[in-house]
Design an enzyme around this catalytic site. Structure first.
Site, short mmCIF file in Angstrom:
data_model
loop_
_atom_site.label_atom_id
_atom_site.label_comp_id
_atom_site.label_asym_id
_atom_site.label_seq_id
_atom_site.Cartn_x
_atom_site.Cartn_y
_atom_site.Cartn_z
N HIS A 7 -21.38 -21.28 5.09
CA HIS A 7 -20.21 -21.87 5.74
C HIS A 7 -19.11 -22.15 4.71
O HIS A 7 -19.27 -23.03 3.86
CB HIS A 7 -20.65 -23.16 6.44
CG HIS A 7 -19.55 -23.92 7.09
ND1 HIS A 7 -19.31 -25.25 6.84
CD2 HIS A 7 -18.62 -23.53 7.99
CE1 HIS A 7 -18.30 -25.67 7.57
NE2 HIS A 7 -17.85 -24.64 8.27
N GLU A 34 -19.05 -17.07 5.80
CA GLU A 34 -18.03 -17.39 6.79
C GLU A 34 -16.80 -17.89 6.06
O GLU A 34 -16.91 -18.67 5.10
CB GLU A 34 -18.57 -18.46 7.75
CG GLU A 34 -17.62 -18.87 8.86
CD GLU A 34 -16.82 -20.13 8.56
OE1 GLU A 34 -16.01 -20.52 9.41
OE2 GLU A 34 -17.00 -20.71 7.47
N ASP A 36 -12.40 -19.01 6.67
CA ASP A 36 -11.34 -19.38 7.60
C ASP A 36 -10.05 -18.68 7.20
O ASP A 36 -9.63 -18.78 6.04
CB ASP A 36 -11.12 -20.90 7.58
CG ASP A 36 -12.39 -21.65 7.91
OD1 ASP A 36 -12.89 -21.49 9.03
OD2 ASP A 36 -12.89 -22.41 7.05
N HIS A 49 -8.97 -23.60 5.62
CA HIS A 49 -9.47 -24.16 6.88
C HIS A 49 -8.40 -24.96 7.61
O HIS A 49 -8.19 -24.78 8.81
CB HIS A 49 -10.68 -25.07 6.61
CG HIS A 49 -11.18 -25.75 7.84
ND1 HIS A 49 -10.69 -26.99 8.26
CD2 HIS A 49 -12.10 -25.39 8.75
CE1 HIS A 49 -11.30 -27.34 9.38
NE2 HIS A 49 -12.16 -26.38 9.70
N GLU A 109 -13.49 -16.24 10.51
CA GLU A 109 -13.02 -17.10 11.59
C GLU A 109 -11.50 -17.12 11.57
O GLU A 109 -10.89 -17.56 10.58
CB GLU A 109 -13.56 -18.52 11.48
CG GLU A 109 -13.08 -19.37 12.65
CD GLU A 109 -13.50 -20.83 12.60
OE1 GLU A 109 -12.88 -21.64 13.31
OE2 GLU A 109 -14.44 -21.15 11.84
#
Length: 239
Positions: A7, A34, A36, A49, A109
């Site tokens: 993450h 992952e 952002d 993020h 993401e």
């Protein structure tokens, strides 16, 4: 085999969404990472993020109002620990290249497309990924809380997409994968759609990782976990 996705990399040990964090996730046993992604003022995709720069850089203001030249000069590591001073805010191109070198599955993401439309931002991101990813590797997983952003990517590619939800599992699911918060696992266990594959996120506590990977859903319904502690997930996946 259940995918172990770091993450934002390995944020328990490295500054999130930085190249050093992603490399460390690989060292801890992650099979994927992952990240952002948001558009900066020029429309170019960068990793951040939050909509603003203050929490994870020494900059200020909205990333949508910040140009790439300013982003290139920001420090994205010192806030976490002075030992990581000088870490940059990576571009999408840089993380795609790193994931290719390290053989990591990439979960991108999409946070926001502003100042571009979702369709224009998707075109820009897809072009970068196609130019810099290994074409024989598994394609990236595109995820978002925003259906319009997912639709924009789905219109351009056959890459897998994943809808993210935090508060409730929707009755109708249109994406190949569904990403649910750890708090929703009990609700998932009561559902009857056993042919669908799921990804659990929100696993920032080591004991939650153990409980998730020992849960009955893990045997047949879990595609992957997105976690702050890839080493812990590896330990329990292998046990």
């Amino acid at each position: 085999m259940i995918q172990i996705i770091g993450h934002r990399g390995a944020p328990a040990a490295r500054p999130e969404n930085t190249l050093t964090s992603f490399a460390h996730a690989k060292a801890l046993g992650a099979t994927g990472i992952e990240c952002d992604v948001r558009a900066c003022r020029s429309g170019d995709p960068y990793l951040l993020h939050d909509p603003t720069l203050e929490r994870t850089t020494n900059g200020a203001g909205a990333i949508a109002d910040t140009g790439p030249q300013v982003l290139a000069g920001l420090d994205a590591g010192a806030w976490f620990n002075p030992a990581f001073a000088g870490e940059a805010v990576p571009s999408l191109r840089e993380v795609v290249e790193l994931a290719t070198r390290l053989d990591l599955r990439l979960n991108i993401e999409i946070k926001a497309s502003d100042p571009l439309t979702p369709a224009a931002f998707a075109r820009r991101c897809v072009a970068i990924i196609r130019a810099h990813a290994n074409p024989v590797s598994p394609p990236p997983l595109i995820s978002s809380f925003a259906p319009d952003l997912l639709d924009a990517f789905a219109a351009l590619t056959s890459w897998p997409t994943m809808r993210l939800v935090k508060d409730a599992i929707p009755d109708t699911i249109t994406t190949p994968l569904m990403g649910i918060h750890w708090d929703l696992v009990s609700a998932l266990a009561r559902r009857e759609d056993h042919g669908r594959r799921w990804v659990v996120w929100g696993l920032d506590r080591r004991d939650d990782i153990a409980r998730c990977l020992r849960h009955p859903i893990a045997a047949h319904r879990l595609w992957g976990v997105i976690t702050d502690h890839p080493d812990e997930a590896l330990r329990h996946r292998s046990s």
